[in-house]
Write a protein that holds these residues in place. Structure first.
Motif, short mmCIF file in Angstrom:
data_model
loop_
_atom_site.label_atom_id
_atom_site.label_comp_id
_atom_site.label_asym_id
_atom_site.label_seq_id
_atom_site.Cartn_x
_atom_site.Cartn_y
_atom_site.Cartn_z
N GLY A 208 -0.45 -63.35 90.72
CA GLY A 208 -0.27 -62.10 90.00
C GLY A 208 -0.11 -60.89 90.92
N ARG A 209 -0.50 -61.03 92.16
CA ARG A 209 -0.36 -59.93 93.13
C ARG A 209 1.02 -59.89 93.78
NH1 ARG A 209 -5.26 -57.74 95.73
NH2 ARG A 209 -6.93 -58.12 94.27
N LEU A 210 1.85 -60.90 93.49
CA LEU A 210 3.18 -60.96 94.07
C LEU A 210 4.20 -60.34 93.12
CD1 LEU A 210 3.10 -64.64 95.39
CD2 LEU A 210 2.59 -62.54 96.66
N ASP A 211 5.26 -59.75 93.69
CA ASP A 211 6.31 -59.17 92.85
C ASP A 211 7.17 -60.30 92.28
OD1 ASP A 211 8.90 -59.48 94.64
OD2 ASP A 211 7.31 -58.73 95.97
N THR A 212 7.95 -59.96 91.26
CA THR A 212 8.75 -60.96 90.53
C THR A 212 9.75 -61.65 91.44
OG1 THR A 212 8.46 -59.69 88.51
CG2 THR A 212 10.24 -61.30 88.52
N LEU B 50 7.94 -64.23 93.40
CA LEU B 50 7.57 -65.35 92.53
C LEU B 50 8.78 -66.25 92.26
CD1 LEU B 50 5.22 -63.55 90.00
CD2 LEU B 50 4.56 -65.27 91.69
N ASN B 51 9.95 -65.66 92.04
CA ASN B 51 11.16 -66.46 91.82
C ASN B 51 11.49 -67.28 93.07
OD1 ASN B 51 11.96 -65.94 89.12
ND2 ASN B 51 12.63 -63.91 89.72
N THR B 52 11.37 -66.67 94.23
CA THR B 52 11.63 -67.38 95.48
C THR B 52 10.62 -68.52 95.66
OG1 THR B 52 12.52 -65.37 96.50
CG2 THR B 52 11.79 -67.13 98.00
#
Length: 168
Positions: A134-138, A141-143
């Motif tokens: 949840g601390r990572l940007d979208t 997360l996609n990568t």
């Protein structure tokens, strides 16, 4: 380009790859230590021996198994497995039943309580992992999803090569 230059480039690429794998392994270990605290809670709360835990997890991933199969998986004798299974039956974590294809064989399988314990052990730490993600940007997360898909495919390939199938 000379053969020596090509060999030097290939060797340099191998060294770079090896160093990258080492760095990724260290990062994974660090994250694993962070998540291990939550994962160890249900494990430490359990009163099962290591051999009993192994049987529970083997049955969770492989399904109903004969005592012979469990003994091979544990690297022990059938008599040892019988004692382990007796104690797991007494705790309500496994049950025995006749093998429908060979009535001489008794199969051991998890009860609902045993399956819940195995799931709790596997899922422990998931909440912390989700908070971490949840601390990572979208975009990240996609990568990460694409990388995880490739890792799963590589793991499936390794399992296929070793004659086992992946449990999803």
């Amino acid at each position: 380009m000379s053969d020596n230059q090509a060999t030097g480039q290939a060797g340099g690429e191998r060294d770079e790859r090896r160093a990258l794998i080492d760095r990724l392994t260290r990062l994974q270990r660090t994250i694993g230590r962070f998540l291990a605290h939550d994962r160890s809670t249900p494990l430490l709360a359990s009163s099962l021996t290591m051999q009993q835990l192994k049987v529970v997890m083997m049955l969770f991933f492989r399904g109903a198994s004969s005592g012979q199969h469990l003994a091979r998986g544990l690297g022990t004798g059938l008599g040892t497995v019988t004692g382990i299974v007796d104690r797991l039956v007494a705790q309500g974590l496994v049950s025995r039943r006749e093998d429908p294809t060979d009535r001489r064989v008794r199969l051991v399988e998890l009860t609902t309580r045993g399956r819940l314990l195995a799931e709790e052990l596997i899922d422990a730490g998931t909440a912390n992992y989700m908070r971490l993600l949840g601390r990572l940007d979208t975009e990240t997360l996609n990568t990460l999803e694409q990388v995880m898909i490739k890792l799963q495919a590589a793991a499936d390939s390794m399992l296929t090569e070793s004659g086992r199938s992946a449990a999803h």
